[in-house]
Design an enzyme around this catalytic site. Sequence first.
Site, PDB file in Angstrom:
ATOM      1  N   SER A  93      -7.402  -4.503  51.081  1.00  0.00           N
ATOM      2  CA  SER A  93      -6.233  -5.321  51.416  1.00  0.00           C
ATOM      3  C   SER A  93      -6.032  -5.553  52.899  1.00  0.00           C
ATOM      4  O   SER A  93      -5.131  -6.302  53.288  1.00  0.00           O
ATOM      5  CB  SER A  93      -4.974  -4.687  50.827  1.00  0.00           C
ATOM      6  OG  SER A  93      -4.950  -4.898  49.431  1.00  0.00           O
ATOM      7  N   ALA A 158      -6.970  -3.907  34.306  1.00  0.00           N
ATOM      8  CA  ALA A 158      -7.279  -2.551  34.761  1.00  0.00           C
ATOM      9  C   ALA A 158      -8.353  -1.915  33.887  1.00  0.00           C
ATOM     10  O   ALA A 158      -9.319  -1.324  34.398  1.00  0.00           O
ATOM     11  CB  ALA A 158      -6.019  -1.701  34.759  1.00  0.00           C
ATOM     12  N   GLN A 159      -8.212  -2.037  32.590  1.00  0.00           N
ATOM     13  CA  GLN A 159      -9.196  -1.434  31.689  1.00  0.00           C
ATOM     14  C   GLN A 159     -10.555  -2.115  31.815  1.00  0.00           C
ATOM     15  O   GLN A 159     -11.600  -1.465  31.708  1.00  0.00           O
ATOM     16  CB  GLN A 159      -8.695  -1.517  30.251  1.00  0.00           C
ATOM     17  CG  GLN A 159      -7.497  -0.635  29.967  1.00  0.00           C
ATOM     18  CD  GLN A 159      -6.968  -0.805  28.552  1.00  0.00           C
ATOM     19  OE1 GLN A 159      -7.287  -1.783  27.867  1.00  0.00           O
ATOM     20  NE2 GLN A 159      -6.142   0.133  28.117  1.00  0.00           N
ATOM     21  N   THR A 160     -10.551  -3.405  32.080  1.00  0.00           N
ATOM     22  CA  THR A 160     -11.795  -4.158  32.135  1.00  0.00           C
ATOM     23  C   THR A 160     -12.553  -3.937  33.425  1.00  0.00           C
ATOM     24  O   THR A 160     -13.785  -3.847  33.425  1.00  0.00           O
ATOM     25  CB  THR A 160     -11.509  -5.667  31.955  1.00  0.00           C
ATOM     26  OG1 THR A 160     -10.831  -5.868  30.716  1.00  0.00           O
ATOM     27  CG2 THR A 160     -12.801  -6.483  31.967  1.00  0.00           C
ATOM     28  N   SER A 200       2.287  -7.482  45.561  1.00  0.00           N
ATOM     29  CA  SER A 200       1.571  -8.226  44.527  1.00  0.00           C
ATOM     30  C   SER A 200       0.333  -8.874  45.119  1.00  0.00           C
ATOM     31  O   SER A 200       0.424  -9.731  46.002  1.00  0.00           O
ATOM     32  CB  SER A 200       2.471  -9.306  43.913  1.00  0.00           C
ATOM     33  OG  SER A 200       1.721 -10.106  43.002  1.00  0.00           O
TER      34      SER A 200
END
Length: 385
Positions: A93, A158-160, A200
């Site tokens: 970031s 997130a899971q992917t 975000s």
Amino acid sequence: MTVRTSRVVATLVATAALTLSAVVAVPASAAARAEKGTHDAIRRAIAAAIEDGVPGVTATAKDRRGTWSTTTGVGNIRTDEPRSPHDRYRAGSITKTFVATVLLQLEAEDRLSLDDTVEKWLPGAVRGHGHDGRRVTVRQLLNHTSGIHNFTDDETYAQTYLLKDGFFEHRYDRLTPDQLVAISMSHEPDFAPGTSWNYSNTNYILAGMVIKSVTGRSFATEIRQRIIEPLHLTATSVPGNRVTMPQPSSRAYSKLAVTTTGPTYDVTNWTPGLASSAGEMISSSADLNRFYTALLRGKVLPAEQLKEMKTTVTVEAMPNAGYGLGLIDRKLSCGVHVWGHSGGVPGSISEAVTTADGRHSLAFNFNGDWSGDTDTVIEGEFCRN
């Protein structure tokens, strides 16, 4: 994604990735403040990070005494190869400061206004489930007051892309900025625009899209032509979908889990376009110091735009810090203010901070994302004087 202290205990790299990984200052010890003119305090803070489980750290500071670098731990846990002060790493970031800088340059050129609506530049992009680009300004994207839902908070994303099984199956996927924004549009806004604050990543995906709409060129091209090349940031790049790291660099490691224990995985290679203008860039400590020094000395933006960038909003979750336009102001325990940004992506936690006069800067990287206290490192460098 929630704001947290920089002790990066990975409650999911899903929530550490692409996010503001360190914004709340941790009080420095009296011993750290007493070691005036030495690097003992920061050395101990870095050693503590290694003891806590970070594989390796590279750090470079620059002040009136000159440039100082240190490395600790390893860059490759299989071969025990050490880290290098010249390491390139995924800056996460920290990319946001570069993106915000380009938009402020465009404002200085009268090519857009920070008070323009997102709808003006991206018609129809922010719509659905209560989102309305006609009510969101460019400024609100840059200081995270838009209320637009964060795509990395999406459970499926997130899971992917951020947990073990999904990461190794999908780390070379290519998602467009439009697809990342669409993830957010499937959720309700966090709040009405301008009424609160929430970090975000979607804000900066949209900011990158605005740059392309205004200029006709990608955010990556604009960053290269406006910042990287003029400042001679030879270790800095916007890699797009290039999955490998330029050399010299170290391997990057993650637990890819919600816990800080268990197996450690090499996550060096993946498609940084999954982060896009929210966190795609690669850099080095020396380059980041050069960039933030130039920025805060007024060599990158006109005075009016730099003032806007440094105008912060109060964030309840950050009692010792404020968020400007892609720039964080932190007040350390010794009273020193430092400006910069942090970055977290799978396998990489980075910090780059500089005093307001640009005379003292520090940038460093952990090549692991589940442990280590970056705030103590910052305090160790700046609160020794």
